[in-house]
Design an enzyme around this catalytic site. Sequence first.
Site, short mmCIF file in Angstrom:
data_model
loop_
_atom_site.label_atom_id
_atom_site.label_comp_id
_atom_site.label_asym_id
_atom_site.label_seq_id
_atom_site.Cartn_x
_atom_site.Cartn_y
_atom_site.Cartn_z
N ASN A 7 0.86 -1.18 0.00
CA ASN A 7 0.00 0.00 0.00
C ASN A 7 0.90 1.24 0.00
O ASN A 7 1.68 1.45 0.93
CB ASN A 7 -0.91 -0.02 1.23
CG ASN A 7 -1.92 1.11 1.22
OD1 ASN A 7 -1.61 2.24 0.87
ND2 ASN A 7 -3.15 0.81 1.63
N ARG A 18 4.73 18.46 0.93
CA ARG A 18 5.52 19.57 0.39
C ARG A 18 5.07 20.02 -0.99
O ARG A 18 5.63 20.96 -1.55
CB ARG A 18 7.00 19.13 0.30
CG ARG A 18 7.73 19.07 1.61
CD ARG A 18 7.99 20.45 2.17
NE ARG A 18 8.91 21.23 1.35
CZ ARG A 18 10.23 21.24 1.52
NH1 ARG A 18 10.79 20.48 2.46
NH2 ARG A 18 10.99 21.98 0.75
N HIS A 43 -5.54 3.63 -1.82
CA HIS A 43 -6.83 3.94 -1.20
C HIS A 43 -7.10 5.42 -1.41
O HIS A 43 -6.77 6.26 -0.56
CB HIS A 43 -6.78 3.60 0.30
CG HIS A 43 -8.11 3.74 0.98
ND1 HIS A 43 -8.45 2.99 2.07
CD2 HIS A 43 -9.17 4.56 0.75
CE1 HIS A 43 -9.67 3.32 2.48
NE2 HIS A 43 -10.12 4.27 1.69
N ARG A 45 -9.01 8.70 -1.18
CA ARG A 45 -10.11 9.24 -0.38
C ARG A 45 -10.62 10.52 -1.02
O ARG A 45 -9.92 11.16 -1.82
CB ARG A 45 -9.64 9.48 1.05
CG ARG A 45 -9.50 8.18 1.84
CD ARG A 45 -9.18 8.44 3.31
NE ARG A 45 -9.42 7.26 4.13
CZ ARG A 45 -8.53 6.30 4.34
NH1 ARG A 45 -7.34 6.38 3.77
NH2 ARG A 45 -8.81 5.26 5.12
N HIS A 50 -3.84 11.77 0.39
CA HIS A 50 -2.64 11.01 0.02
C HIS A 50 -2.74 10.61 -1.45
O HIS A 50 -2.34 11.39 -2.31
CB HIS A 50 -2.40 9.81 0.95
CG HIS A 50 -3.62 9.16 1.51
ND1 HIS A 50 -4.55 8.53 0.72
CD2 HIS A 50 -4.05 9.03 2.80
CE1 HIS A 50 -5.51 8.02 1.49
NE2 HIS A 50 -5.25 8.32 2.75
N GLU A 70 -8.80 0.25 -3.01
CA GLU A 70 -9.72 0.09 -1.90
C GLU A 70 -10.35 1.42 -1.56
O GLU A 70 -9.78 2.48 -1.80
CB GLU A 70 -9.01 -0.51 -0.68
CG GLU A 70 -7.88 0.33 -0.13
CD GLU A 70 -7.19 -0.32 1.06
OE1 GLU A 70 -7.17 -1.57 1.14
OE2 GLU A 70 -6.68 0.41 1.92
N THR A 100 -7.88 6.42 9.08
CA THR A 100 -7.56 5.14 8.45
C THR A 100 -8.74 4.20 8.62
O THR A 100 -9.66 4.49 9.40
CB THR A 100 -6.28 4.52 9.05
OG1 THR A 100 -5.90 3.37 8.30
CG2 THR A 100 -6.48 4.15 10.51
N HIS A 190 -4.00 -4.50 7.73
CA HIS A 190 -4.08 -3.45 8.75
C HIS A 190 -3.21 -3.82 9.95
O HIS A 190 -3.48 -4.78 10.67
CB HIS A 190 -5.51 -3.17 9.23
CG HIS A 190 -5.64 -1.77 9.80
ND1 HIS A 190 -5.99 -0.68 9.03
CD2 HIS A 190 -5.41 -1.29 11.03
CE1 HIS A 190 -6.00 0.41 9.77
NE2 HIS A 190 -5.64 0.07 10.99
#
Length: 237
Positions: A7, A18, A43, A45, A50, A70, A100, A190
Site C-alpha cells: 500500500n 511539500r 486507497h 479518499r 494522500h 480500496e 484510516t 491493517h
Amino acid sequence: MTKLSVNINKVATLRNARGGNTPNVTKVALDCEMFGAEGITVHPRPDERHIRRSDVYEIRPLLKTEFNIEGYPSPEFIELVLQVKPNQVTLVPDDPSQITSNSGWDTKNNLAFLTEVLDRFTRAGIRTSVFVAADVEMVEYAAKAGADRVELYTEPYATLYPKDPEAAIAPFVEAAKTARRLGLGLNAGHDLSLVNLNYLYKNIPWIDEVSIGHALISDALYMGLEKAIHEYKNCLR
C-alpha cells in the site's frame, strides 16, 4: 503462495506534505514491483490527502502485477474503479473523515447495498473483496452479497499479539476457515508488520494476499525499500 501487495498511500502522504512530486509515487510503485512485490494497493479518499485520482490513472497502465483499489463505494469511487478497471476492488466502510480504516463492514445490515455494488464490479470483470472483522457471520454475509474474497481486518490481531499470540490468532483462524468453506478467497490487512506477519501466515497459510503499507514504508526508512520488501516476503514463506 501468499502475495504481498504494498500500500503506497504513505508515500503519497509524504509527497503531499511539500507539494511537487517528491517522492514520485508512480516510481515507488514500479520500484516495489521490481523489488518483488506481487501487487500495489491504493486507497483514494475524497479529500485526496494522500493518493490522488490522477495517481490512480497514471499508475494503472504501467503496473505489471496486481492493482488493488480500496475505498468506500461512493458514486465517485465506483466511477473511478469502473474507468480504471483494477484487478481487484476492496470495499471498506470508511467515513470520509476517518484517518484510516478501523472497522469492517456489517455485511448483514448492509447486504442489499453491498450486493448491488459488488454486482456492478463483477459484471465489469473486476475481482471483489470486502473488508470484514474476524467474525464468522460477517464472512458468511459477504459471501451472500456475492464477494469473491474477504479481507480480514487485522488490527485486533496485531494489538493482542504481543501479549497472547494464540488468543490473538484464534478468531482469525475461524473466520478464515469459514471463508475457505464458502469458497471465498482470503486477504488480510491493517497493522501487519515484521513482528506479527509470519505467525499469521503460519496459522493461516491459505491467505491469498496481505496488503501492507504503514509498517513496511516505516521500516523502509531504516533498511531501504528493497530490503524491507524482501523481509516482508520472507515472512510469507
